[in-house]
Design an enzyme around this catalytic site. Structure first.
Site, PDB file in Angstrom:
ATOM      1  N   GLY A  14      59.273  15.702 -19.533  1.00 48.88           N
ATOM      2  CA  GLY A  14      58.656  16.210 -18.309  1.00 48.88           C
ATOM      3  C   GLY A  14      57.141  16.249 -18.296  1.00 48.88           C
ATOM      4  N   ARG A  71      78.936   6.152 -10.725  1.00 48.88           N
ATOM      5  CA  ARG A  71      77.475   6.049 -10.483  1.00 48.88           C
ATOM      6  C   ARG A  71      77.154   6.295  -9.012  1.00 48.88           C
ATOM      7  NH1 ARG A  71      75.861   0.534 -12.604  1.00 48.88           N
ATOM      8  NH2 ARG A  71      73.990   1.005 -11.431  1.00 48.88           N
ATOM      9  N   ILE A  98      70.111   4.732 -14.000  1.00 48.66           N
ATOM     10  CA  ILE A  98      69.842   3.719 -12.976  1.00 48.66           C
ATOM     11  C   ILE A  98      70.311   4.238 -11.626  1.00 48.66           C
ATOM     12  CG2 ILE A  98      70.503   1.405 -12.213  1.00 48.66           C
ATOM     13  CD1 ILE A  98      70.593   0.653 -15.207  1.00 48.66           C
ATOM     14  N   ASN A 113      58.896   4.960  -9.250  1.00 47.62           N
ATOM     15  CA  ASN A 113      59.198   5.123 -10.677  1.00 47.62           C
ATOM     16  C   ASN A 113      57.949   4.825 -11.485  1.00 47.62           C
ATOM     17  OD1 ASN A 113      60.825   5.348 -13.081  1.00 47.62           O
ATOM     18  ND2 ASN A 113      60.819   3.107 -13.206  1.00 47.62           N
ATOM     19  N   HIS A 115      56.748   3.364 -15.163  1.00 49.43           N
ATOM     20  CA  HIS A 115      57.279   2.597 -16.294  1.00 49.43           C
ATOM     21  C   HIS A 115      56.155   2.347 -17.302  1.00 49.43           C
ATOM     22  CE1 HIS A 115      59.976  -0.114 -18.365  1.00 49.43           C
ATOM     23  NE2 HIS A 115      58.963  -0.966 -18.466  1.00 49.43           N
ATOM     24  N   GLU A 148      67.012  -2.382  -6.254  1.00 49.19           N
ATOM     25  CA  GLU A 148      68.228  -2.354  -7.074  1.00 49.19           C
ATOM     26  C   GLU A 148      68.103  -2.987  -8.453  1.00 49.19           C
ATOM     27  OE1 GLU A 148      72.238  -2.411  -5.727  1.00 49.19           O
ATOM     28  OE2 GLU A 148      71.508  -2.305  -3.657  1.00 49.19           O
ATOM     29  N   ASP A 151      63.621  -2.012 -12.834  1.00 50.12           N
ATOM     30  CA  ASP A 151      62.152  -2.032 -12.914  1.00 50.12           C
ATOM     31  C   ASP A 151      61.534  -3.251 -12.217  1.00 50.12           C
ATOM     32  OD1 ASP A 151      62.187   0.343 -14.451  1.00 50.12           O
ATOM     33  OD2 ASP A 151      62.434  -0.799 -16.299  1.00 50.12           O
TER      34      ASP A 151
HETATM   35  C1  GRF Z   1      57.398   7.982 -19.642  1.00 54.88           C
HETATM   36  O1  GRF Z   1      56.861   7.179 -20.656  1.00 54.88           O
HETATM   37  C2  GRF Z   1      57.761   7.156 -18.426  1.00 54.88           C
HETATM   38  O2  GRF Z   1      56.916   6.054 -18.240  1.00 54.88           O
HETATM   39  C3  GRF Z   1      59.147   6.676 -18.770  1.00 54.88           C
HETATM   40  O3  GRF Z   1      59.742   7.767 -19.417  1.00 54.88           O
HETATM   41  C4  GRF Z   1      58.740   8.566 -20.038  1.00 54.88           C
HETATM   42  C5  GRF Z   1      58.930   9.964 -19.501  1.00 54.88           C
HETATM   43  O4  GRF Z   1      58.086  10.901 -20.116  1.00 54.88           O
HETATM   44  N1  GRF Z   1      59.834   6.242 -17.570  1.00 54.88           N
HETATM   45  P1  GRF Z   1      58.009  12.379 -19.526  1.00 54.88           P
HETATM   46  O5  GRF Z   1      59.444  12.926 -19.483  1.00 54.88           O
HETATM   47  O6  GRF Z   1      57.387  12.319 -18.172  1.00 54.88           O
HETATM   48  O7  GRF Z   1      57.167  13.132 -20.520  1.00 54.88           O
END
Ligand code: GRF
Length: 208
Positions: A14, A71, A98, A113, A115, A148, A151
């Site tokens: 988090g 899902r 997902i 999202n 990434h 869908e 990433d």
């Molecule tokens: C981050 O590196 C984010 O890019 C990836 O998962 C990780 C989550 O970290 N999708 P946090 O839970 O926000 O500390």
């Protein structure tokens, strides 16, 4: 003025959620977190949210495990929870599940999202390790709208981070994470200001 209502989906630590909460508190992100939803019980992200006085929901994947399409059934519950809290923008902040068309169709171009790589390189799990193993000299992070594919959605913002000699997955992850904490709140603020438009794969950012 009505604040943009966020639904933040989490699964773990988090720290990105924390960054969003901090920027909201500082007034640099003009939005409010309507609900924080986790697919994992008792994770630090939920504790952070609770400490902050936010509404949290743990949606147990086991509760739909016996349905024909678990899902989709899970995302239906997610959707109902988001709608119940009148969420306008869904933010996946370390959400390790997902999402399906059930959610995507109802929140088209309204799910973001973060990434930890420069997409389209290194999608999926363990992106920092993938980057290291590939030997790239620059990696970074990407905020994108969710579609869908895994990433693969339209890219909103990216930030580059150098890969240094002797980096491990941990040291690189840490350097990238610092940038994530600036990038995700920035993308949310751009959305809140109504400055993002999507044309095919391309996200245009309107100047003010
Ligand atoms: C981050 O590196 C984010 O890019 C990836 O998962 C990780 C989550 O970290 N999708 P946090 O839970 O926000 O500390």
């Amino acid at each position: 003025m009505n604040m943009l209502r966020l639904g933040v989906l989490v699964s773990g630590r988090g720290s990105n959620l924390q960054a969003i909460m901090n920027e909201i508190e500082a007034g640099t992100v003009k939005a409010e977190i309507a609900v924080v939803i986790s697919n994992k019980q008792g994770v630090p992200a939920l504790e952070r949210a609770e400490r902050h006085g936010l509404t949290t929901v743990f949606l147990d994947p086991k509760s739909v495990a016996d349905t024909p399409n678990p899902r989709q059934a899970y995302d239906q519950k997610l959707l109902e929870t988001l709608q119940h809290h009148q969420v306008q923008l869904v933010v996946l902040a370390g959400y390790m599940k997902i999402v399906t068309s059930v959610l995507i169709d109802s929140y088209e171009s309204r799910i973001m999202n973060i990434h930890p790589a420069l997409l389209p390189s290194f999608p999926g799990l363990d992106a920092q390790r993938q980057a290291l193993n590939h030997g790239v000299k620059v990696s970074g992070c990407t905020v994108h709208f969710v579609t869908e594919g895994m990433d693969t959605g339209p890219i909103i913002l990216q930030r580059a981070v150098p890969v240094e000699e002797g980096d491990t997955a941990d040291t690189l992850s840490e350097r990238i994470l610092k940038e994530e904490h600036g990038l995700l709140p920035r993308a949310i603020q751009l959305f809140a200001e109504g400055r993002l438009t999507v044309e095919g794969r391309v996200v245009h950012i309107r100047d003010v």
